[in-house]
Design a protein around this motif. Structure first.
Motif, PDB file in Angstrom:
ATOM      1  N   GLN A 188       0.716  -1.233   0.141  1.00  0.00           N
ATOM      2  CA  GLN A 188      -0.085   0.026  -0.153  1.00  0.00           C
ATOM      3  C   GLN A 188       0.868   1.325   0.143  1.00  0.00           C
ATOM      4  O   GLN A 188       2.130   1.363   0.375  1.00  0.00           O
ATOM      5  CB  GLN A 188      -0.922   0.035   1.215  1.00  0.00           C
ATOM      6  N   ARG A 190      -5.866 -13.962  -6.870  1.00  0.00           N
ATOM      7  CA  ARG A 190      -7.128 -13.263  -6.345  1.00  0.00           C
ATOM      8  C   ARG A 190      -8.330 -14.215  -6.335  1.00  0.00           C
ATOM      9  O   ARG A 190      -8.268 -15.318  -7.225  1.00  0.00           O
ATOM     10  CB  ARG A 190      -7.407 -12.112  -7.263  1.00  0.00           C
ATOM     11  N   GLN A 204      -5.596  -9.768   1.637  1.00  0.00           N
ATOM     12  CA  GLN A 204      -7.011  -9.528   1.822  1.00  0.00           C
ATOM     13  C   GLN A 204      -7.865 -10.774   1.940  1.00  0.00           C
ATOM     14  O   GLN A 204      -7.597 -11.545   1.107  1.00  0.00           O
ATOM     15  CB  GLN A 204      -7.336  -8.671   0.725  1.00  0.00           C
ATOM     16  N   ALA A 258      -6.764 -11.949   7.092  1.00  0.00           N
ATOM     17  CA  ALA A 258      -5.839 -11.125   6.452  1.00  0.00           C
ATOM     18  C   ALA A 258      -4.629 -10.756   7.185  1.00  0.00           C
ATOM     19  O   ALA A 258      -4.984 -10.446   8.542  1.00  0.00           O
ATOM     20  CB  ALA A 258      -6.480  -9.699   6.187  1.00  0.00           C
ATOM     21  N   GLU A 281     -13.308 -11.968  -2.154  1.00  0.00           N
ATOM     22  CA  GLU A 281     -12.561 -10.772  -2.084  1.00  0.00           C
ATOM     23  C   GLU A 281     -10.844 -10.947  -2.064  1.00  0.00           C
ATOM     24  O   GLU A 281     -10.263 -10.106  -2.030  1.00  0.00           O
ATOM     25  CB  GLU A 281     -13.138  -9.691  -1.334  1.00  0.00           C
TER      26      GLU A 281
END
Length: 186
Positions: free
Chosen positions: A68, A128, A148, A156, A175
């Motif tokens: 991030q 994913r 995630q 997570a 997700e």
């Protein structure tokens, strides 16, 4: 080795090898090794608050990705630099080469894989969705960082380990965002 979950409360927070910040060590092998020496594999997360030199890791290969933040440019002494501009796009470089990180616009968090070249090799891929995913392959150790969502009961921030020969189907959440690190003997 059956599946094993390492949760965030079991991780170690320590100063960077060069003293320029802190890192959260998720896994180091062999057990009992330290970043100062004797390790063959290290997985970690780091909060990068300012630009500066990277710790040197001679004899090691590194994979780094942005978790991030606005990005990080890695300047390497021996070639063009590497840009971590978007989260979850890994870059690979040698720990032998002097390197420094330059923040794009404010702090960021990265994920780092380091293997000692004489002992192990590694490959990181980003997966994913809900899966199912095969937990392991062949003679590899597979570590799954849950960035995630949830993966096979690991929330997570956790690390799921699957030993050599593991073939269990892993189920994630819709997700889900996972980093799969496959580690082989050199």
């Amino acid at each position: 080795m059956a599946l094993r979950i390492l949760r965030p409360d079991s991780f170690r927070v320590m100063p960077w090898k060069n003293g320029g910040g802190t890192t959260t060590e998720l896994l180091i092998l062999p057990e009992g090794a330290t970043v100062a020496g004797g390790f063959d594999l290290r997985l970690s997360r780091a909060q990068v608050a300012s630009s500066g030199p990277f710790s040197p890791f001679p004899g090691c290969d590194r994979t780094l990705l942005l978790l991030q933040g606005e990005g990080l440019r890695v300047a390497l002494e021996d070639r063009d630099g590497l840009a971590l501009e978007r989260p979850f796009e890994p870059v690979v470089f040698s720990g032998d080469v002097p390197a420094s990180g330059h923040l794009a616009a404010g702090p960021c968090e990265d994920f780092n894989v380091i293997t000692r070249r004489r002992a192990r090799t590694h490959h990181l891929e980003v997966l994913r969705g809900p899966g199912p995913f095969q937990s392991g392959t062949g003679r590899s150790l597979n570590a799954w960082f849950v960035a995630q969502g949830i993966l096979q009961g690991a929330e997570a921030g956790s690390l799921l380990l699957a030993g050599p020969g593991s073939t269990e189907a892993l189920q994630g959440s819709p997700e889900g965002l996972y980093l799969r690190i496959e580690v082989d003997p050199a």
